[in-house]
Motif scaffolding. Structure first.
Motif, PDB file in Angstrom:
ATOM      1  N   ILE A  46      18.424  45.564  36.654  1.00  0.00           N
ATOM      2  CA  ILE A  46      18.981  44.370  35.881  1.00  0.00           C
ATOM      3  C   ILE A  46      18.995  43.082  36.607  1.00  0.00           C
ATOM      4  N   ALA A  47      19.241  42.172  35.576  1.00  0.00           N
ATOM      5  CA  ALA A  47      19.034  40.743  35.959  1.00  0.00           C
ATOM      6  C   ALA A  47      20.181  40.573  37.082  1.00  0.00           C
ATOM      7  N   ARG A  48      19.945  39.579  37.758  1.00  0.00           N
ATOM      8  CA  ARG A  48      20.915  39.266  38.943  1.00  0.00           C
ATOM      9  C   ARG A  48      22.127  38.434  38.335  1.00  0.00           C
ATOM     10  N   ALA A  49      22.102  37.879  37.105  1.00  0.00           N
ATOM     11  CA  ALA A  49      23.049  37.339  36.484  1.00  0.00           C
ATOM     12  C   ALA A  49      24.141  38.268  35.820  1.00  0.00           C
ATOM     13  N   ASN A  50      23.484  39.352  35.605  1.00  0.00           N
ATOM     14  CA  ASN A  50      24.494  40.329  35.007  1.00  0.00           C
ATOM     15  C   ASN A  50      25.406  41.065  36.039  1.00  0.00           C
ATOM     16  N   ILE A  51      25.130  40.908  37.337  1.00  0.00           N
ATOM     17  CA  ILE A  51      25.979  41.372  38.470  1.00  0.00           C
ATOM     18  C   ILE A  51      27.160  40.392  38.467  1.00  0.00           C
ATOM     19  N   HIS A  52      26.797  39.164  38.509  1.00  0.00           N
ATOM     20  CA  HIS A  52      27.829  37.924  38.680  1.00  0.00           C
ATOM     21  C   HIS A  52      28.785  37.875  37.372  1.00  0.00           C
ATOM     22  N   TYR A  53      28.297  38.581  36.461  1.00  0.00           N
ATOM     23  CA  TYR A  53      29.163  38.851  35.224  1.00  0.00           C
ATOM     24  C   TYR A  53      30.357  39.490  35.502  1.00  0.00           C
ATOM     25  N   TYR A  54      30.087  40.627  36.108  1.00  0.00           N
ATOM     26  CA  TYR A  54      31.181  41.405  36.581  1.00  0.00           C
ATOM     27  C   TYR A  54      31.665  41.164  38.038  1.00  0.00           C
ATOM     28  N   PHE A  55      30.921  40.653  38.845  1.00  0.00           N
ATOM     29  CA  PHE A  55      31.389  40.370  40.214  1.00  0.00           C
ATOM     30  C   PHE A  55      31.234  38.834  40.502  1.00  0.00           C
ATOM     31  N   GLN A  56      32.169  38.251  41.280  1.00  0.00           N
ATOM     32  CA  GLN A  56      32.257  36.903  41.676  1.00  0.00           C
ATOM     33  C   GLN A  56      31.006  36.634  42.715  1.00  0.00           C
ATOM     34  N   ASP A  57      30.950  37.521  43.563  1.00  0.00           N
ATOM     35  CA  ASP A  57      29.948  37.408  44.920  1.00  0.00           C
ATOM     36  C   ASP A  57      29.847  38.948  45.476  1.00  0.00           C
ATOM     37  N   LYS A  58      29.172  38.884  46.626  1.00  0.00           N
ATOM     38  CA  LYS A  58      28.932  40.159  47.136  1.00  0.00           C
ATOM     39  C   LYS A  58      30.077  40.815  47.850  1.00  0.00           C
ATOM     40  N   THR A  59      31.185  39.837  48.392  1.00  0.00           N
ATOM     41  CA  THR A  59      32.457  40.475  48.884  1.00  0.00           C
ATOM     42  C   THR A  59      33.244  41.028  47.617  1.00  0.00           C
ATOM     43  N   ASP A  60      33.187  40.343  46.466  1.00  0.00           N
ATOM     44  CA  ASP A  60      33.706  41.018  45.496  1.00  0.00           C
ATOM     45  C   ASP A  60      33.430  42.436  44.855  1.00  0.00           C
ATOM     46  N   LEU A  61      32.061  42.473  44.895  1.00  0.00           N
ATOM     47  CA  LEU A  61      31.391  43.569  44.586  1.00  0.00           C
ATOM     48  C   LEU A  61      31.873  44.856  45.689  1.00  0.00           C
ATOM     49  N   TYR A  62      31.667  44.259  47.066  1.00  0.00           N
ATOM     50  CA  TYR A  62      31.928  45.275  47.917  1.00  0.00           C
ATOM     51  C   TYR A  62      33.559  45.772  47.821  1.00  0.00           C
ATOM     52  N   GLN A  63      34.304  45.029  47.746  1.00  0.00           N
ATOM     53  CA  GLN A  63      35.724  45.350  47.648  1.00  0.00           C
ATOM     54  C   GLN A  63      36.075  46.283  46.327  1.00  0.00           C
ATOM     55  N   GLN A  64      35.410  45.905  45.174  1.00  0.00           N
ATOM     56  CA  GLN A  64      35.570  46.823  44.024  1.00  0.00           C
ATOM     57  C   GLN A  64      34.958  48.017  44.232  1.00  0.00           C
ATOM     58  N   LEU A  65      33.810  48.174  45.008  1.00  0.00           N
ATOM     59  CA  LEU A  65      33.054  49.440  45.250  1.00  0.00           C
ATOM     60  C   LEU A  65      34.027  50.418  45.954  1.00  0.00           C
TER      61      LEU A  65
END
Length: 208
Positions: A46-65
């Motif tokens: 997927i496009a990188r922008a799609n990840i930032h649509y759901y997660f603020q940054d890598k830390t936010d993604l890791y925390q939600q994961l």
């Protein structure tokens, strides 16, 4: 309007699930510090922008994961109940844990890595919601003991034993397959794990 919102919610869930699956592989391979949003996007196709649509940054993604992993575990491991016999409840619990090590080993490895590094993200959870959930499991085991359904064992150490023995097949799978002289564990191997651990743990609790 309600249907539209429900549809949007389903799409959001599906997209986040795809990102979570890609992120698991990235965090297991490179750890949190070495992980890259760019590579996670490539893994998810997927496009990188799609990840930032759901997660603020890598830390936010890791925390939600991590939160997602815990939510799934708490749902699937909710088998200890005074309404079940200890034999059935513990057998179901052991099987569920082993099957998660088989089907989703990356979640266990990410969780283990977080704890090994001092649980910087999970610290609040460990001293909050985790304690409440754990006490509910301890209460069930103590109720069985009081009813004479199992031997007098320390509930905490019984749970620690189940966690460590079942997750071993995810966290230390490389060592396990080397010891078994195999390239990978088969479905039959995991069934043997379930049978062996169930027998050992139930007998250790005085259950026939």
């Amino acid at each position: 309007m309600v249907k539209a919102k429900a549809s949007e919610g389903n799409i959001r869930q599906k997209n986040k699930a795809v990102i979570f699956n890609a992120a698991k592989k990235e965090f297991v391979t490179y750890g949190f510090k070495g992980a890259s949003i760019k590579r996670i996007a490539e893994r998810a196709n997927i496009a990188r922008a799609n990840i930032h649509y759901y997660f603020q940054d890598k830390t936010d993604l890791y925390q939600q994961l991590l939160s997602n992993i815990i939510s799934v575990w708490n749902r699937d491991y909710d088998t200890l109940s005074v309404d079940k016999t200890p034999k059935q409840a513990l057998s179901d619990y052991i099987r569920a844990k082993v099957m998660h090590s088989k089907d989703d080993p990356d979640s266990s490895r990410i969780f283990a890595s977080e704890l090994i590094h001092g649980a910087p993200v999970l610290n609040d959870y460990l001293y909050g919601g985790f304690g409440t959930w754990l006490q509910s499991q301890v209460d069930v085991i103590n109720a069985w003991i009081e009813q004479g359904l199992i031997d007098k064992v320390n509930p905490h150490h019984l749970l620690f034993l189940i966690w460590s023995s079942t997750q071993h097949y995810a966290d230390f799978n490389v060592q396990v397959v080397a010891a078994l002289d195999k390239e990978a564990m088969s479905d039959e191997d995991f069934e043997d794990v379930v049978t062996s651990l169930t027998q050992i743990i139930l007998k250790g609790c005085g259950i026939d």
